[in-house]
Scaffold this motif. Structure first.
Motif, PDB file in Angstrom:
ATOM      1  N   ASP A   1       0.957  -1.150   0.112  1.00  0.00           N
ATOM      2  CA  ASP A   1       0.071  -0.070   0.073  1.00  0.00           C
ATOM      3  C   ASP A   1       0.804   1.194  -0.048  1.00  0.00           C
ATOM      4  O   ASP A   1       1.994   0.983   0.280  1.00  0.00           O
ATOM      5  CB  ASP A   1      -1.228  -0.031   1.415  1.00  0.00           C
ATOM      6  CG  ASP A   1      -2.057   0.756   0.909  1.00  0.00           C
ATOM      7  OD1 ASP A   1      -2.252   1.364  -0.003  1.00  0.00           O
ATOM      8  OD2 ASP A   1      -3.206   0.916   1.876  1.00  0.00           O
ATOM      9  N   HIS A   2       0.299   2.281  -0.459  1.00  0.00           N
ATOM     10  CA  HIS A   2       0.946   3.627  -0.516  1.00  0.00           C
ATOM     11  C   HIS A   2       0.246   4.824   0.461  1.00  0.00           C
ATOM     12  O   HIS A   2      -1.221   4.347   0.592  1.00  0.00           O
ATOM     13  CB  HIS A   2       1.090   4.218  -1.767  1.00  0.00           C
ATOM     14  CG  HIS A   2       2.262   3.659  -2.634  1.00  0.00           C
ATOM     15  ND1 HIS A   2       1.768   2.801  -3.626  1.00  0.00           N
ATOM     16  CD2 HIS A   2       3.309   3.604  -2.641  1.00  0.00           C
ATOM     17  CE1 HIS A   2       2.793   2.604  -4.340  1.00  0.00           C
ATOM     18  NE2 HIS A   2       3.901   3.177  -3.756  1.00  0.00           N
ATOM     19  N   LYS A   3       0.780   5.588   1.302  1.00  0.00           N
ATOM     20  CA  LYS A   3      -0.080   6.561   2.075  1.00  0.00           C
ATOM     21  C   LYS A   3       0.732   7.882   1.678  1.00  0.00           C
ATOM     22  O   LYS A   3       2.059   7.904   1.565  1.00  0.00           O
ATOM     23  CB  LYS A   3       0.110   6.341   3.454  1.00  0.00           C
ATOM     24  CG  LYS A   3      -0.584   5.067   3.788  1.00  0.00           C
ATOM     25  CD  LYS A   3      -1.927   5.254   3.711  1.00  0.00           C
ATOM     26  CE  LYS A   3      -2.801   3.930   4.024  1.00  0.00           C
ATOM     27  NZ  LYS A   3      -4.255   4.183   3.824  1.00  0.00           N
ATOM     28  N   GLU A   4       0.083   8.861   1.393  1.00  0.00           N
ATOM     29  CA  GLU A   4       0.808  10.254   1.131  1.00  0.00           C
ATOM     30  C   GLU A   4       0.207  11.207   2.019  1.00  0.00           C
ATOM     31  O   GLU A   4      -0.905  11.253   2.764  1.00  0.00           O
ATOM     32  CB  GLU A   4       0.080  10.749  -0.237  1.00  0.00           C
ATOM     33  CG  GLU A   4       0.553  11.869  -0.817  1.00  0.00           C
ATOM     34  CD  GLU A   4      -0.035  12.495  -2.132  1.00  0.00           C
ATOM     35  OE1 GLU A   4       0.612  11.864  -3.125  1.00  0.00           O
ATOM     36  OE2 GLU A   4      -0.913  13.174  -2.032  1.00  0.00           O
ATOM     37  N   VAL A   5       1.331  11.950   2.586  1.00  0.00           N
ATOM     38  CA  VAL A   5       1.023  12.822   3.622  1.00  0.00           C
ATOM     39  C   VAL A   5       1.585  14.337   3.021  1.00  0.00           C
ATOM     40  O   VAL A   5       2.922  14.535   2.274  1.00  0.00           O
ATOM     41  CB  VAL A   5       2.179  12.431   4.802  1.00  0.00           C
ATOM     42  CG1 VAL A   5       2.148  13.701   5.936  1.00  0.00           C
ATOM     43  CG2 VAL A   5       1.586  11.162   5.436  1.00  0.00           C
ATOM     44  N   THR A   6       1.093  15.331   3.182  1.00  0.00           N
ATOM     45  CA  THR A   6       1.628  16.834   3.002  1.00  0.00           C
ATOM     46  C   THR A   6       1.989  17.427   4.221  1.00  0.00           C
ATOM     47  O   THR A   6       0.906  17.534   5.372  1.00  0.00           O
ATOM     48  CB  THR A   6       0.564  17.467   2.397  1.00  0.00           C
ATOM     49  OG1 THR A   6       0.214  16.865   1.010  1.00  0.00           O
ATOM     50  CG2 THR A   6       0.741  18.907   2.104  1.00  0.00           C
ATOM     51  N   VAL A   7       2.976  17.912   4.319  1.00  0.00           N
ATOM     52  CA  VAL A   7       3.375  18.814   5.469  1.00  0.00           C
ATOM     53  C   VAL A   7       3.584  20.152   5.055  1.00  0.00           C
ATOM     54  O   VAL A   7       4.667  20.489   4.388  1.00  0.00           O
ATOM     55  CB  VAL A   7       4.740  18.219   5.996  1.00  0.00           C
ATOM     56  CG1 VAL A   7       5.427  18.889   7.447  1.00  0.00           C
ATOM     57  CG2 VAL A   7       4.723  16.710   6.411  1.00  0.00           C
ATOM     58  N   SER A   8       2.962  20.894   5.751  1.00  0.00           N
ATOM     59  CA  SER A   8       2.666  22.494   4.980  1.00  0.00           C
ATOM     60  C   SER A   8       3.517  23.421   5.999  1.00  0.00           C
ATOM     61  O   SER A   8       3.656  23.243   7.047  1.00  0.00           O
ATOM     62  CB  SER A   8       1.530  22.933   4.985  1.00  0.00           C
ATOM     63  OG  SER A   8       0.510  22.286   4.041  1.00  0.00           O
ATOM     64  N   GLY A   9       4.089  24.523   5.116  1.00  0.00           N
ATOM     65  CA  GLY A   9       4.560  25.500   5.780  1.00  0.00           C
ATOM     66  C   GLY A   9       5.874  25.210   6.745  1.00  0.00           C
ATOM     67  O   GLY A   9       5.990  25.602   7.949  1.00  0.00           O
ATOM     68  N   VAL A  10       6.770  24.321   6.281  1.00  0.00           N
ATOM     69  CA  VAL A  10       7.904  24.083   7.001  1.00  0.00           C
ATOM     70  C   VAL A  10       9.195  25.308   6.738  1.00  0.00           C
ATOM     71  O   VAL A  10       9.466  25.440   5.600  1.00  0.00           O
ATOM     72  CB  VAL A  10       8.831  22.730   6.692  1.00  0.00           C
ATOM     73  CG1 VAL A  10       9.986  22.555   7.492  1.00  0.00           C
ATOM     74  CG2 VAL A  10       7.654  21.574   7.026  1.00  0.00           C
ATOM     75  N   GLY A  11       9.316  26.288   7.838  1.00  0.00           N
ATOM     76  CA  GLY A  11      10.090  27.335   7.670  1.00  0.00           C
ATOM     77  C   GLY A  11      11.596  26.862   7.422  1.00  0.00           C
ATOM     78  O   GLY A  11      11.874  26.042   7.695  1.00  0.00           O
ATOM     79  N   PRO A  12      12.137  27.866   6.980  1.00  0.00           N
ATOM     80  CA  PRO A  12      13.785  27.686   6.450  1.00  0.00           C
ATOM     81  C   PRO A  12      14.410  27.428   7.647  1.00  0.00           C
ATOM     82  O   PRO A  12      14.086  28.191   8.884  1.00  0.00           O
ATOM     83  CB  PRO A  12      14.264  29.183   5.760  1.00  0.00           C
ATOM     84  CG  PRO A  12      13.085  30.115   6.137  1.00  0.00           C
ATOM     85  CD  PRO A  12      11.944  29.309   6.505  1.00  0.00           C
ATOM     86  N   GLY A  13      15.554  26.408   7.788  1.00  0.00           N
ATOM     87  CA  GLY A  13      16.122  25.931   8.666  1.00  0.00           C
ATOM     88  C   GLY A  13      15.285  25.241   9.982  1.00  0.00           C
ATOM     89  O   GLY A  13      15.743  25.155  11.156  1.00  0.00           O
ATOM     90  N   ARG A  14      14.024  24.905   9.631  1.00  0.00           N
ATOM     91  CA  ARG A  14      13.185  24.469  10.731  1.00  0.00           C
ATOM     92  C   ARG A  14      12.743  23.095  10.172  1.00  0.00           C
ATOM     93  O   ARG A  14      13.129  22.603   9.342  1.00  0.00           O
ATOM     94  CB  ARG A  14      11.958  25.146  11.050  1.00  0.00           C
ATOM     95  CG  ARG A  14      12.010  26.575  11.139  1.00  0.00           C
ATOM     96  CD  ARG A  14      12.789  27.162  12.542  1.00  0.00           C
ATOM     97  NE  ARG A  14      11.855  26.370  13.549  1.00  0.00           N
ATOM     98  CZ  ARG A  14      10.934  27.039  14.189  1.00  0.00           C
ATOM     99  NH1 ARG A  14      10.723  28.462  13.729  1.00  0.00           N
ATOM    100  NH2 ARG A  14      10.062  26.625  15.158  1.00  0.00           N
TER     101      ARG A  14
END
Length: 309
Positions: free
Chosen positions: A115-128
């Motif tokens: 199976d596959h699972k897709e995850v979206t991680v939004s707004g990761v700041g620079p250096g974070r």
């Protein structure tokens, strides 16, 4: 002071470290069924993929007590799901906030994907960085045992240009995203969806404006962007010329990217990202259709039409 835990070397593509993490499983400390104890978790030392790293994998099984096996660490399976999960870490070493879309593959020891699972991680700041967990959920009946989790694909775009199917309406009043597409006999079609999520009518008349981008989101040259599906193949559903189209709030328009992956003489070209302007002056949105253009050097784009037509 807590003593470091001993390392456990596990054969296979993944080097694992046996550790303990929170999570109930149905096994007593002495191996008998009944009491809830923490599910064992295997720490993964595989290198990051484009800033994303799997840090640990939990692989419960039907065995009555935890036991180390090649490729993972096992414990009793909880009712209602497989109990299989992977913890991950997203790190942004760039200079602007990025939104990551990560495709995880849950596989057997031989690499077969269950199976596959897709995850979206939004707004990761620079250096974070940002951590999370992806759960497999229930396996299909008769599926082979999952013993590994790998990162199949990572797409990352500037957060200011990230597509969004849901959530707050962008300041532009237009929400744009790409679907998963369709492929048959070497023909590829990926839909571009445009929703008027604002409060005013919006009028379209023409084609989306496209800029093809490489892995570093720099422009790709030498590809002809052609208007209409017939420039690539007949019967795509995007053959009509443009016509004025008014979208009332809540209404949606549809275009498409159309191409073939034919490879003949020359070097095949892959284009991971496309920056899209819904109309001249619109805010750019960067989608990740993964254009495998082969050696054709051509990409078709359909005129905006009302969704459902």
């Amino acid at each position: 002071m807590r003593r470091p835990r001993p390392r456990l070397l596990v054969p296979g593509a993944v080097l694992l470290l046996l550790a303990t993490a929170c999570g109930a499983v149905r096994a007593d400390q002495d191996g008998s069924a009944g009491a809830a104890v923490p599910a064992p978790r295997a720490t993964v030392t595989d290198p990051p993929v484009d800033g994303v790293q799997i840090t640990s994998v939990t692989l419960p099984s039907a065995s009555p007590a935890p036991s180390a096996t090649p490729g993972g660490v096992h414990a009793d399976r909880l009712p209602g799901g497989s109990g299989i999960s992977a913890a991950y870490r997203v790190s942004n070493d760039g200079a602007e906030a990025m939104t990551y879309t990560v495709l995880f593959a849950f596989t057997t020891d031989t690499g077969a994907v269950m199976d596959h699972k897709e995850v979206t991680v939004s707004g990761v700041g620079p250096g974070r960085g940002r951590s999370g967990t992806v759960d497999l959920g229930a396996l299909a009946p008769g599926a082979s045992p999952v013993t590994r989790v790998r990162i199949e694909k990572v797409s990352k775009v500037p957060t200011a240009e990230a597509p969004a199917r849901t959530g707050a309406c962008p300041a532009s009043g237009l929400r744009l995203w790409a679907d998963d597409g369709d492929a048959a006999m070497g023909l590829r079609i990926v839909g571009l969806h445009l929703e008027n999520c604002g409060k005013q009518d919006r009028t379209l008349d023409g084609y989306p404006r496209l800029t093809l981008l490489d892995e570093d989101r720099e422009p790709v040259h030498g590809i002809r962007v052609l208007h209409g599906g017939t420039a690539i193949a007949s019967g795509t559903g995007f053959d009509d010329p443009p016509a004025p189209l008014t979208l009332k709030p809540g209404q949606t328009a549809l275009s498409a990217l159309i191409w073939r992956n034919t490879t003949l003489a020359g070097t095949a070209v892959n284009v991971p990202y496309v920056r899209v302007l819904a109309e001249p002056g619109a805010a750019p949105v960067t989608v990740a259709p993964g254009l495998d253009l082969g050696t054709t050097g051509r990409l078709g784009v359909g005129a905006w039409k009302r969704a459902g037509r």
